[in-house]
Design an enzyme around this catalytic site. Structure first.
Site, PDB file in Angstrom:
ATOM      1  CG  HIS A 107       0.395  11.654  -1.743  1.00  0.00           C
ATOM      2  ND1 HIS A 107      -0.813  12.204  -2.109  1.00  0.00           N
ATOM      3  CD2 HIS A 107       0.164  11.023  -0.554  1.00  0.00           C
ATOM      4  CE1 HIS A 107      -1.722  11.915  -1.184  1.00  0.00           C
ATOM      5  NE2 HIS A 107      -1.146  11.196  -0.231  1.00  0.00           N
ATOM      6  CD  GLU A 108       2.026   8.050   0.612  1.00  0.00           C
ATOM      7  OE1 GLU A 108       2.021   8.391   1.812  1.00  0.00           O
ATOM      8  OE2 GLU A 108       0.971   7.827  -0.013  1.00  0.00           O
ATOM      9  CG  HIS A 147       1.283  12.084   3.956  1.00  0.00           C
ATOM     10  ND1 HIS A 147       0.301  12.954   4.368  1.00  0.00           N
ATOM     11  CD2 HIS A 147       0.716  11.314   2.975  1.00  0.00           C
ATOM     12  CE1 HIS A 147      -0.812  12.729   3.670  1.00  0.00           C
ATOM     13  NE2 HIS A 147      -0.576  11.749   2.814  1.00  0.00           N
TER      14      HIS A 147
END
Length: 266
Positions: A57-58, A61
């Site tokens: 997820h990170e 980003h």
């Protein structure tokens, strides 16, 4: 030399590889019934898989920000998938894992610091914010593939339940993250399109957005609506209430089971 540095910045960390190895080994233990405790194996498998999804997820980003113009993400270690490099390891990893253990809910963690002033264009800003929760969506689709492909024949019950529960965590994380609440990714998607005045007024509220969402989830009526939405998504992906319930039941191996979800031991 610069090329070497760039390659070093993008090398997958041994921390992430270790977590991934735990996921693979415990997943195998759940599948084969090798562990004496199906619950403990499910707990370790789901927890490590959940941490892997938080890292991805990170990473999503950071990687989108890199392509958007923030070249500093590499030097910060965000491209190595190392959860210890996040701006706040407690918020990003420890808290989400605790929420899974205590409440069986996928808490979105706040983690990578993007230097937004380096990025030009509203669409780029929106895409950077959307990239994280879209990873949870992709993870949920992969977890539920055996269900919606009708390919569950031969999949051991414990593994099936574990996948159902893991999918539920991904769906809750995606829905919560996409809420247009300050501090969450959903707000980050719409923020570039708001007026400067609105953004300035809303900015101080960002640290409290997630707290407000969880306070609302304590209200039984709100909680019921939220989990009805989660169940609706999972049902569309072929996962039944029983499978997610039994996954959670197995995961919380330290509690007395309901007896509904007995898994045959080899």
């Amino acid at each position: 030399m610069g090329h070497q540095g760039t390659r070093h910045e993008r090398r997958i960390s041994s921390v992430f590889l270790g977590i991934f190895a735990v996921m693979a080994v415990t997943g195998w233990a759940v599948w084969t019934g090798y562990s004496t405790s199906a619950g403990l194996a499910v707990f370790l498998f789901v927890t490590s898989a959940w941490i892997v999804s938080l890292c991805l997820h990170e990473y999503a980003h950071a990687r989108t920000a890199l392509h958007g113009g923030d070249l500093t993400v590499g030097a910060k270690g965000y491209l190595t998938l190392n959860p210890l490099k996040y701006t706040h390891a407690l918020l990003s990893i420890v808290l989400p894992v605790l929420f899974v253990i205590l409440g069986g809910i996928g808490l979105p963690g706040g983690a990578v610091f993007i230097e937004r002033d380096r990025i030009r264009g509203r669409w780029k800003h929106s895409l950077i914010s959307a990239a994280g929760p879209l990873t949870n969506v992709a993870f949920a689709i992969v977890c539920t593939a055996p269900f919606w492909l009708d390919a569950l024949e031969g999949v051991p019950l414990a593994f099936r339940y574990a996948l159902g529960f893991l999918a539920m965590l991904q769906v809750t994380a995606a829905i919560l993250n996409f809420l247009p609440v300050p501090g969450l990714d959903g707000y980050g998607v719409i923020e570039p399109w708001l007026s400067y005045r609105v953004r300035r007024e809303v900015e101080p509220l960002a640290p409290f957005g997630l707290i407000a969402v969880f306070a609302l989830l304590w209200i039984p009526q709100v909680n019921a609506v939220f989990f009805d939405a989660v169940d609706g998504v999972l049902s569309a992906l072929g996962v039944s209430d029983l499978e997610t319930y039994c996954g959670r039941d197995l995961y919380r191996f330290w509690q007395e089971g309901s007896g509904v979800c007995e898994v045959p031991q080899d």
